[in-house]
Design an enzyme around this catalytic site. Structure first.
Site, mmCIF file in Angstrom:
data_model
loop_
_atom_site.group_PDB
_atom_site.id
_atom_site.type_symbol
_atom_site.label_atom_id
_atom_site.label_comp_id
_atom_site.label_asym_id
_atom_site.label_seq_id
_atom_site.Cartn_x
_atom_site.Cartn_y
_atom_site.Cartn_z
ATOM 1 N N CYS A 19 -4.323 -13.707 35.063
ATOM 2 C CA CYS A 19 -3.167 -14.152 35.844
ATOM 3 C C CYS A 19 -2.291 -15.042 34.972
ATOM 4 C CB CYS A 19 -3.600 -14.907 37.101
ATOM 5 S SG CYS A 19 -4.414 -16.472 36.738
ATOM 6 N N ASP A 431 22.984 5.146 25.983
ATOM 7 C CA ASP A 431 22.883 5.927 24.756
ATOM 8 C C ASP A 431 23.672 7.215 24.989
ATOM 9 O OD1 ASP A 431 21.824 6.978 22.284
ATOM 10 O OD2 ASP A 431 20.484 8.189 23.512
ATOM 11 N N ASP A 634 16.032 3.946 20.675
ATOM 12 C CA ASP A 634 16.476 3.076 21.778
ATOM 13 C C ASP A 634 15.403 2.061 22.176
ATOM 14 O OD1 ASP A 634 18.923 4.548 22.097
ATOM 15 O OD2 ASP A 634 17.797 6.090 23.158
#
Length: 742
Positions: A19, A431, A634
């Site tokens: 956590c 893109d 990308d």
């Protein structure tokens, strides 16, 4: 004389974190270790970046510090080995969590059935007790272990409240099972709450399983990026060809690359020629021609031909290594809603415990003859009614329904973070290749001179010749020509980078660029020259066709705009969202595609790190940025963006880095995703609101605030039912998303 301190910085995988509070503990422990100057934990990809003085502290000592509180470091020299080891540990943890959740669910069903419908059966309590013991002490023991760890550091989180509420409910129920006469003597019925304890553990385990499942995919992109580097390479060394591990390549080594092989490091071609798939760098679908003196990059893939190149950048200096580094740093650096819940729980838990203790004391001081009984019942009711089940379900249930709704509308959504942020997006970076366009070259125009006879026969001849060509555009021509006619090729010659020459059916064909035709001494037809000028102005690649030394035709090839791209851009602009296009292609092509798509702002000849810097620049201006792409090039920008979206037909790495994937590659799904985000966030906020309001109202009533007014004291059984009802209300509110219109 001044002495310089050799400060090292390293990023290592961490084990055992479950956590956000665990991440804080790891960071805090390392930061307070002698010799460590700075430590930053990336919870999403389970790693820590440490700056340290190696003369004062080493990695084994840091590992020992973390092991003392239940965590650990994976210390491997090879990055791929470290990630593999981390993945092995993570998979083992996921399987354990899955086993615990399923096993708890199986045991919880009969417990709930007995508690709801057979509570008066004389053996019901004993059977529920036996079934609840493994739920709490075996399958749910991590909640109690983690709660104890937090307590030793003076902290509290959701695990604390889960452990406390279920532990108290279990102990209280166990007492009532074995000593019912204690309550009978006081005119009260000894209720048990085994089902409440089991249900709480099951729901929270289920939520953690869903979170871990989403989180476990964060390293996939890194594994695939690292996998782009070959394990071994062939080099010329000491006058002989030899094969060595890729990590042993030295600067200046001459490396031999054959057809279909991956390039291991950055360098320059020394001899030979070929076409190389550089979509990793440019995103463009056409492989780039490589000859002596041209640069090649690690991770790119050789197509046809072979060549030798000299290594100029190795190890962590290559462009691919830099991409891996930035993806690793950017991925998961943003906090999802669930972390906010953990932080709130850190305050909420002590407050609830304090209220329970205060309730007990007040009843003991101000109560009547049954003060002890009322004090115990009220304190237990406070702890049971304040159980964080509804709070824990608020985000994952809305996320599950939102993800399902997205899937129905061609969107795969990986986590709550993207759903939380997408509706805030006010800048979208697109893109070009594969996102706005189809991502592969196609023939758009074909023209023969009208006077040419037997055009179908000549088309078949062109298809036969181009099918032998290695040039990337040849495939587009072959796919376009639809004919069953067979043409026998008597002679074929490929002129690398220019075109092909061949003989079919007694006719000589020359197919290639207009400049190539001119060099061959073939005059350009005036009518076809006009068509050439018009088509090249549209950023199309034009190929000329000559038969028997006469120019008779042309073919225009382009990566076409998708049919829905312009409409999608218009919808984004209508939402007052700024739209930008980035491409590695040339300025002329970029301008043509931007105009067709209705985009005003665009940049051409952009490299992968330029895309990431552009996203950072927009973020520095206060914009919430969504990046949409489909290629490896990308991945840095996708990891940096606030919301990352991959096109479904793109690279696996782009889809792994991105938090959303548009399955159909239809850009119209993007405006729908933003609307879905808005509706999901509203649902999450409603869930959190009702979870807290429920506690604000329920806790005082459980504490006995109404008793002095009308004598009402909330029974723990009713408190357990109210707790369950709050969870049901959160789930029902989340299910309303299914009917939302996008």
């Amino acid at each position: 004389m001044e002495t310089t301190i050799d400060i090292k910085k390293i990023t290592l995988p961490v084990t055992g974190m479950s956590c956000a509070a665990c991440a804080v503990s790891v960071e805090s422990m390392l930061s307070h270790t002698k010799g460590v100057l700075n430590a930053g934990v990336n919870y999403a990809n389970q790693s820590v970046s440490v700056e340290y003085d190696p003369e004062l502290v080493g990695l084994p000592q840091m590992d020992q510090v973390l092991q003392s509180i239940g965590y650990g470091l994976i210390i491997e020299e090879d990055e791929e080995d470290a990630i593999a080891e981390q993945e092995k540990i993570r998979q083992a943890h996921y399987q354990k969590l899955k086993t615990n959740a399923i096993s708890t669910g199986i045991l919880t069903v009969p417990i709930v059935a007995l508690g709801m419908f057979f509570m008066d059966w004389q053996y019901a309590n004993y059977i529920m007790l036996v079934l609840t013991v493994p739920v709490l002490l075996f399958f749910g023991k991590d909640f109690f272990v983690n709660a104890w760890k937090q307590a030793t550091h003076g902290k509290a989180n959701m695990d604390t409240l889960v452990a406390l509420s279920t532990g108290v409910a279990f102990l209280f129920s166990t007492f009532n099972t074995f000593f019912p006469e204690f309550w009978h003597a006081r005119g009260l019925h000894p209720h048990v709450y085994f089902e409440a304890a089991a249900v709480i553990i099951f729901f929270i385990l289920l939520g953690k399983l869903l979170e871990e499942r989403a989180k476990s995919n964060t390293s996939d992109a890194l594994k695939k990026l690292i996998g782009l580097q070959p394990k071994t390479v062939r080099i010329y060394r000491d006058g002989a060809e030899t094969e060595i591990p890729a990590r042993e390549v030295r600067l200046g080594d001459e490396i031999i690359i054959r057809s279909g092989e991956k390039i291991p490091v950055d360098g320059k071609v020394v001899s030979g020629s070929s076409f190389v798939d550089e979509s990793l760098m440019t995103g463009e679908p056409l492989p780039a021609e490589k000859k002596s003196g041209d640069a090649v990059f690690a991770g790119t893939i050789n197509q046809n031909g072979s060549f030798t190149f000299a290594a100029e950048k190795i190890g962590k200096q290559t462009v691919l290594a830099q991409i891996i580094k930035t993806v690793q740093a950017a991925q998961g650096s943003k906090a999802p809603v669930q972390r906010l819940v953990d932080k709130i729980a850190g305050i909420f838990v002590p407050v609830v415990i304090g209220i329970a203790i205060l309730t007990f004391i007040l009843w003991m001081v101000l109560g009547s003859e049954n003060a002890v009984t009322h004090a115990m019942l009220a304190a237990v009711s406070v702890l049971v009614i304040a159980c964080p089940c509804a709070l824990g379900l608020a985000t994952p249930t809305a996320m599950m329904v939102g993800v399902g709704k997205g899937a129905e509308n061609n969107m795969l959504i990986r986590d709550a973070e993207s759903l939380e942020k997408a509706y805030k997006v006010n800048a979208v970076v697109l893109d070009k290749t594969g996102t706005l366009t189809e991502g592969r070259p196609k023939v758009t125009d074909w023209k023969w001179l009208n006077a040419l006879e037997n055009q179908d026969l000549h088309s078949a001849a062109v298809k036969s010749l181009e099918s032998r060509s290695e040039h990337p555009l040849a495939e587009a021509i072959v796919n376009f020509i639809d004919t069953d006619q067979k043409a026998y090729v008597q002679h074929f010659e490929s002129m690398t980078g220019n075109g092909v020459r061949g003989t079919v059916g007694g006719h000589e064909y020359v197919i290639g660029t207009f400049n190539f035709l001119k060099k061959e001494g073939i005059g350009i037809d005036p009518e076809l020259q006009g068509d050439y000028d018009y088509l090249t102005a549209q950023a199309k690649t034009v190929v000329g066709i000559a038969i028997d030394r006469k120019h008779v035709g042309l073919v225009a090839i382009a990566d076409q705009l998708k049919p829905t791209s312009r409409e999608a851009v218009e919808k984004l602009l209508a939402r007052n969202i700024e739209v930008y296009m980035l491409t590695g292609d040339n300025a002329q092509t970029a301008a043509a595609v931007a105009a067709q798509a209705g985009i005003t702002y665009y940049q051409a000849e952009v490299k992968p790190d330029d895309k990431m810097r552009f996203v950072k620049k927009l973020q520095s201006e206060g914009k919430t940025v969504a990046m949409v792409g489909d290629g490896i090039n990308d991945s840095q920008a996708l990891a940096q963006a606030d919301v990352s979206v991959a096109m479904g037909k793109g690279s696996d790495i782009a889809m792994d880095v991105a938090k959303m994937t548009l399955i159909t590659s239809d850009l119209l799904a993007l405006p729908k995703a933003l609307k879905l985000s808005q509706k999901t966030v509203v649902t999450i906020k409603q869930n959190l609101f009702w979870a807290f309001i429920y506690n604000v109202i329920g806790i005082p009533i459980a504490a006995g605030i109404l008793y002095p007014i009308n004598g009402f004291l909330l029974d723990p059984m009713i408190a357990g039912g109210a707790m369950a009802l709050s969870s049901v209300s959160v789930v029902m509110n989340s299910l309303r998303l299914k009917g939302a219109r996008l």
